[in-house]
Design a protein around this motif. Structure first.
Motif, PDB file in Angstrom:
ATOM      1  N   THR A  79       0.958  -1.292  -0.051  1.00  0.00           N
ATOM      2  CA  THR A  79      -0.092   0.192   0.122  1.00  0.00           C
ATOM      3  C   THR A  79       0.998   1.336   0.122  1.00  0.00           C
ATOM      4  N   HIS A  80       0.598   2.270  -0.938  1.00  0.00           N
ATOM      5  CA  HIS A  80       1.216   3.494  -0.997  1.00  0.00           C
ATOM      6  C   HIS A  80       0.513   4.509  -0.631  1.00  0.00           C
ATOM      7  N   GLN A  81       0.876   5.650  -0.168  1.00  0.00           N
ATOM      8  CA  GLN A  81       0.202   7.037  -0.172  1.00  0.00           C
ATOM      9  C   GLN A  81       1.100   8.167  -0.779  1.00  0.00           C
ATOM     10  N   ILE A  82       0.441   8.851  -1.752  1.00  0.00           N
ATOM     11  CA  ILE A  82       1.038  10.032  -2.122  1.00  0.00           C
ATOM     12  C   ILE A  82       0.148  11.323  -1.683  1.00  0.00           C
ATOM     13  N   THR A  83       0.796  12.367  -1.306  1.00  0.00           N
ATOM     14  CA  THR A  83       0.257  13.699  -0.893  1.00  0.00           C
ATOM     15  C   THR A  83       0.116  14.425  -2.063  1.00  0.00           C
ATOM     16  N   LEU A  84      -1.101  14.942  -2.607  1.00  0.00           N
ATOM     17  CA  LEU A  84      -1.290  15.652  -3.524  1.00  0.00           C
ATOM     18  C   LEU A  84      -0.998  17.436  -3.413  1.00  0.00           C
ATOM     19  N   THR A  85       0.061  17.763  -3.559  1.00  0.00           N
ATOM     20  CA  THR A  85       0.407  19.229  -3.462  1.00  0.00           C
ATOM     21  C   THR A  85       0.241  19.998  -4.655  1.00  0.00           C
ATOM     22  N   PRO A  86      -0.064  21.213  -4.735  1.00  0.00           N
ATOM     23  CA  PRO A  86      -0.271  22.113  -5.764  1.00  0.00           C
ATOM     24  C   PRO A  86       0.758  22.210  -6.535  1.00  0.00           C
ATOM     25  N   ASP A  87       1.992  22.044  -5.952  1.00  0.00           N
ATOM     26  CA  ASP A  87       3.192  22.273  -6.786  1.00  0.00           C
ATOM     27  C   ASP A  87       3.695  20.842  -7.814  1.00  0.00           C
ATOM     28  N   HIS A  88       2.690  19.895  -7.385  1.00  0.00           N
ATOM     29  CA  HIS A  88       3.066  18.697  -8.129  1.00  0.00           C
ATOM     30  C   HIS A  88       1.853  18.337  -9.169  1.00  0.00           C
ATOM     31  N   SER A  89       1.170  19.418  -9.379  1.00  0.00           N
ATOM     32  CA  SER A  89      -0.050  19.162 -10.304  1.00  0.00           C
ATOM     33  C   SER A  89       0.357  19.646 -11.771  1.00  0.00           C
ATOM     34  N   PRO A  90       0.157  18.917 -12.950  1.00  0.00           N
ATOM     35  CA  PRO A  90      -0.621  17.583 -12.951  1.00  0.00           C
ATOM     36  C   PRO A  90       0.065  16.398 -12.790  1.00  0.00           C
TER      37      PRO A  90
END
Length: 197
Positions: free
Chosen positions: A14-25
Motif C-alpha cells: 500500500t502506497h500513499q502520495i500527498t497531492l500538493t499544488p506544486d506537483h500538478s498535474p
C-alpha cells in the motif's frame, strides 16, 4: 487545510502520495515515465488519466486516452471530474482512494443567460478550438495542444487569423490573466471538460 492524499496498492504494497499544488498535474499510467506508474497492470494504458488541481479542487481526467476507461465510484468518467473525499478511482485492475477535506463552500453559482456562456462560439472559433484539441483525441501518449502553425495549416488560414481567434477564446473563457504559456493548455482543458470540440 491539509493537502489531500491518494492511497493505492501496487505489487501487494500500500502506497500513499500527498497531492500538493506544486506537483500538478500528475499522470497515471503503465508507462515508466508516468508520475504514478503502475507498470504491472496490463489493463492500464501507457497514459491512462491525469490528476490535476484546479483552484481548490483536485480533478481526474480521462479524455479517451485509456483503452479500458477510468471509473469513479463505479461510474466511467468522460472528460474531467472533480474528486471528493472518499471517492474510489479504478484504473485497470488497480484501485485508488482519494482522501482529504472538501474545499470551503462558496455558495451557489448563478446560472446566467446561455448567450453569456463561454461556449457560445462563432463557427471560426469552434474550428480553431477543435484543431487546438485534436491531439487529445488521436491516441498520442502525451498530447499537447496543437501549435498555431499546425492549426493554420489545417484550416488553411494565416497564423495571425489563428492568434486573433485564440485571443477571443481566451477572453470568452476568462483566461486573459493567465501567463501566456498556460493559456493554451487551460483553454484546451476547459473545452474538453465541456465537450465543446
Amino acid at each position: 487545510m491539509t493537502d489531500p492524499t491518494l492511497t493505492y496498492t501496487h505489487r501487494e504494497q500500500t502506497h500513499q502520495i500527498t497531492l500538493t499544488p506544486d506537483h500538478s498535474p500528475i499522470t497515471v499510467g503503465r508507462s515508466a515515465d508516468a508520475d504514478l506508474s503502475l507498470q504491472t497492470d496490463p489493463d492500464i494504458s501507457r497514459l491512462h488519466a491525469t490528476l490535476e488541481r484546479i483552484g481548490l479542487y483536485w480533478t481526474i481526467t480521462d479524455e479517451s486516452l485509456s483503452r479500458n476507461g477510468t471509473f469513479v465510484n463505479g461510474t466511467r468518467i468522460r472528460g474531467r471530474q472533480t474528486l471528493h473525499p472518499g471517492d474510489v478511482i479504478r484504473v485497470g485492475a488497480s484501485t485508488l482512494s482519494y482522501h482529504g477535506q472538501p474545499p470551503t463552500d462558496c455558495g451557489t453559482t448563478n446560472i446566467g443567460n446561455t448567450a453569456d456562456r463561454p461556449h457560445d462560439l462563432t463557427p471560426a472559433q469552434h474550428a480553431v478550438l477543435t484543431e487546438l484539441c485534436r491531439p487529445f483525441h488521436d491516441g498520442t501518449d502525451h498530447p499537447i495542444p496543437a501549435s498555431n502553425q499546425h492549426i493554420a495549416d489545417t484550416l488553411q488560414v494565416s497564423t495571425e487569423t489563428v492568434k486573433t481567434h485564440l485571443q477571443a477564446l481566451y477572453t470568452k473563457f476568462h483566461l486573459d490573466e493567465l501567463p501566456p504559456h498556460h493559456k493554451r493548455a487551460q483553454l484546451a482543458a476547459h473545452a474538453l471538460t465541456h465537450s465543446i470540440p
